[in-house]
Design a protein around this motif. Structure first.
Motif, short mmCIF file in Angstrom:
data_model
loop_
_atom_site.label_atom_id
_atom_site.label_comp_id
_atom_site.label_asym_id
_atom_site.label_seq_id
_atom_site.Cartn_x
_atom_site.Cartn_y
_atom_site.Cartn_z
N SER A 172 0.78 -1.33 -0.14
CA SER A 172 -0.08 -0.07 0.06
C SER A 172 0.77 1.19 0.07
CB SER A 172 -0.86 -0.15 1.28
OG SER A 172 -0.15 -0.43 2.40
N ASP A 173 2.00 1.11 0.68
CA ASP A 173 2.87 2.56 0.80
C ASP A 173 3.50 2.84 -0.39
OD1 ASP A 173 4.24 0.05 1.16
OD2 ASP A 173 5.87 1.18 2.06
N LEU A 174 3.59 1.78 -1.49
CA LEU A 174 3.97 2.36 -2.84
C LEU A 174 3.18 2.51 -3.75
CD1 LEU A 174 7.01 -0.49 -2.99
CD2 LEU A 174 7.19 2.07 -2.39
N GLN A 175 1.80 2.40 -3.36
CA GLN A 175 0.76 2.61 -4.63
C GLN A 175 0.66 4.04 -4.92
OE1 GLN A 175 -2.99 0.75 -3.73
NE2 GLN A 175 -2.11 -1.26 -3.04
N GLU A 176 0.73 4.94 -4.00
CA GLU A 176 0.64 6.42 -4.06
C GLU A 176 1.73 6.75 -5.11
OE1 GLU A 176 0.83 10.37 -1.38
OE2 GLU A 176 0.18 8.40 -0.49
#
Ligand SMILES: Cc1cc2nc3c(=O)[nH]c(=O)nc-3n(C[C@H](O)[C@H](O)[C@H](O)COP(=O)(O)O)c2cc1C
Length: 199
Positions: A172-176
């Motif tokens: 999730s932290d890399l999706q942005e």
């Protein structure tokens, strides 16, 4: 799953070629497979890069997903990179021969590996293939694993796949970061001087 290719804004100060302008480094790749021929085309582009004294100090290890070599490369990535690179269709290690024929250090070897990778990047872009390079590797482990002698240094790893990956497949932290619209760079006047160096 093949999703729509994410297009990033690249606010250039001057006009540049679309192959350079439209390249970016995704962490999610399309599920379309990368073939042996794709890899050889990329390596062929690299092969024709210029190098200091034409020494061609680059050495490459590569493997396609599902093979033993791929898994051995994957095991050399740091945990952070393993977190997103696990779905990449191909992985590669980039190494340099650190010395010249006379045994003296080749100070330009890393520069030349960079040129090799620059050619690979541009060829890949022309094929809708994306690369994500990684400094985050255990380089000593990689050298040992693949039998490099001491006068070689494994510098980087690269994840390779077609554009069009699904960002939702990432931690999730890399999706942005993956979906961020704009790429960023220093302005030319921060790094290029028509005269003396300026801090
Ligand atoms: C030599 C090199 C090492 C890098 N190391 C990593 C890495 O270990 N992990 C990672 O996620 N991205 C890594 N990157 C990707 C860069 O962060 C990325 O190229 C940079 O942010 C610019 O983004 P762009 O390529 O999309 O323009 C590396 C890139 C290069 C060229």
């Amino acid at each position: 799953m093949i999703t729509e290719k994410i297009k990033k804004q690249t606010p250039t100060e001057y006009e540049i070629h679309p192959l350079v302008k439209e390249r970016w480094s995704p962490r999610a790749f399309s599920s379309k497979i990368i073939t042996d021929t794709d890899i050889h085309q990329l390596l062929e582009a690299g092969r024709w890069a210029p190098s200091s004294n034409n020494l061609q100090p680059w050495r490459i290890i590569w493997g396609l997903e599902g093979t033993e070599t791929y898994n051995r490369i994957f095991d050399c990535l740091v945990e952070f990179n393993q977190g997103w690179a696990k779905g990449a269709p191909a992985l590669m290690l980039g190494a340099i021969k650190k010395d010249m024929k006379d045994g003296k250090e080749n100070f330009h070897a890393l520069h030349d590996l960079g040129l090799f990778m620059g050619n690979v990047l541009t060829q890949a872009q022309s094929m809708n293939i994306a690369l994500h390079q990684m400094a985050g590797i255990d380089y000593e482990k990689a050298a040992k694993e693949f039998g490099f002698p001491d006068n070689y240094h494994v510098a980087t790893a690269t994840a390779i796949g077609y554009y069009g990956g699904n960002p939702a497949s990432l931690p999730s932290d890399l999706q942005e970061q993956e979906t961020k619209e704009k790429r960023e760079r220093k302005s030319q006047n921060e790094f290029a001087f028509n005269g003396n160096f300026k801090k």
